[in-house]
Design an enzyme around this catalytic site. Structure first.
Site, PDB file in Angstrom:
ATOM      1  N   GLY A  10       0.364  -1.015  -0.011  1.00  9.32           N
ATOM      2  CA  GLY A  10       0.450   0.320   0.053  1.00  9.32           C
ATOM      3  C   GLY A  10       0.603   1.169   0.068  1.00  9.32           C
ATOM      4  O   GLY A  10       0.183   2.474   0.433  1.00  9.32           O
ATOM      5  N   GLY A  16       1.644   4.711   3.874  1.00 13.92           N
ATOM      6  CA  GLY A  16       2.724   2.966   3.001  1.00 13.92           C
ATOM      7  C   GLY A  16       3.727   4.346   2.436  1.00 13.92           C
ATOM      8  O   GLY A  16       4.414   4.685   2.268  1.00 13.92           O
ATOM      9  N   TYR A 153     -13.592  -3.655  11.227  1.00 16.42           N
ATOM     10  CA  TYR A 153     -12.080  -3.297  11.349  1.00 16.42           C
ATOM     11  C   TYR A 153     -11.048  -3.923  13.106  1.00 16.42           C
ATOM     12  O   TYR A 153     -10.237  -3.844  12.564  1.00 16.42           O
ATOM     13  CB  TYR A 153     -12.489  -1.553  11.141  1.00 16.42           C
ATOM     14  CG  TYR A 153     -10.557  -0.921  11.228  1.00 16.42           C
ATOM     15  CD1 TYR A 153     -10.429  -1.003  10.268  1.00 16.42           C
ATOM     16  CD2 TYR A 153     -10.645   0.346  12.251  1.00 16.42           C
ATOM     17  CE1 TYR A 153      -9.103  -0.120  10.460  1.00 16.42           C
ATOM     18  CE2 TYR A 153      -9.904   0.938  12.497  1.00 16.42           C
ATOM     19  CZ  TYR A 153      -8.482   0.543  10.967  1.00 16.42           C
ATOM     20  OH  TYR A 153      -7.870   1.466  11.571  1.00 16.42           O
TER      21      TYR A 153
END
Length: 288
Positions: A10, A16, A153
């Protein structure tokens, strides 16, 4: 970092990209492992240094296997950064709930497949959201209970920390010098400043909170970089040092009691092996 190879999943956006940019600026060879090659190439073109872009879709185990098979050279540091956050109920190519499948299972498979070629450490990006998470072994993929995106999540981010602990134990058991660490970025301003035009008061409150607690991508990447290069022990967890760990310079931080449960971590590892078909390498790892 000269002469070292770092794989960042990512790496085309967010923390990232910021982490990859910082590592490339220190002469590392940085591999952008991205789902969207076009976006990855755009990000790489805007980054100075030795950059390569390779395709990796963590929501598709066949893509994970292909990436690992094609990547035959040594990796010094693997940064498991990519992830998805609170989407509508969705499934990976293999039928897993998207957040659990991408954030945890995809990285679990990738790490174990690359492990014989990793020379220094594995860094996995979690979240303070792990503190409200729990691992529901009876329905990991939200096939029976009503779907709650935030709970899914939080489960995936708790799984990241349990994975890090279980991986470190396995590395120590075989006498490997590799270490597994984890990090969380704190509060990201970009997640707070979205304005839909209907809730102006709430938006203003969120913006004020962002000014107090949140930080941008470059600062948000600091805990990841700290976990990747600092002289810290295996199973360390890095985060911002400021109020509620929302922002600030990186330091080692605590985790929830659930994230320290060795029995749950062991069970999750075994279930993850069953779901992905990927196991801890039986080929010899580097030993101290």
């Amino acid at each position: 970092m000269t002469g070292r190879t770092v794989v960042v999943t990512g790496a085309n956006s967010g923390i990232g990209r910021a982490a990859a940019r910082a590592l490339a600026a220190r002469d590392a060879r940085v591999v952008f492992a991205v789902r969207d090659l076009e976006k990855g190439r755009e990000a790489a073109a805007a980054t100075t240094g030795h950059i390569e872009v390779r395709q990796l879709d963590l929501a598709d185990l066949s893509s994970v296997r292909a990436f690992a098979e094609d990547f035959t050279e040594p990796v010094d540091v693997l940064i498991n950064n990519a992830g998805v956050m609170i989407p509508p109920l969705s499934r990976t190519a293999d039928g897993f709930e998207l957040q659990f499948g991408t954030n945890h299972l995809g990285h679990f498979a990738l790490t174990n497949l690359l492990l014989p070629r990793i020379r220094e450490r594995v860094v996995t990006v979690s979240s303070n959201g792990h503190k409200v998470g729990s691992i529901d072994f009876d329905d990991l993929n939200w096939e029976r209970k009503p779907y709650r995106a935030m709970a899914a999540y939080a489960q995936s981010k708790l799984a990241n920390l349990l994975f890090t602990s279980a991986l470190q134990r396995r590395l120590a058991q075989v006498g490997s010098p590799l270490i597994a660490t984890a990090a969380h970025p704190g509060m990201a301003a970009t997640n707070l400043l979205k304005f839909d035009g209907r809730r102006r008061v709430r938006h203003l409150v969120q913006k004020a909170a962002a000014g107090l607690f949140a930080q941008g991508d470059d600062d948000g990447a600091l805990p990841t970089l700290y976990a990747a290069v600092a002289r810290i022990p295996g199973d360390s967890y890095a985060g911002p040092s400021g109020f509620l760990e929302g922002r600030g310079s990186p330091k080692l931080v605590g985790r929830s009691a659930k994230a320290r449960d060795a029995e749950v971590a062991h069970r999750l590892w075994e279930v993850s092996e069953e779901l992905t078909g990927v196991v801890f390498p039986r080929r010899p790892l580097q030993t101290a």
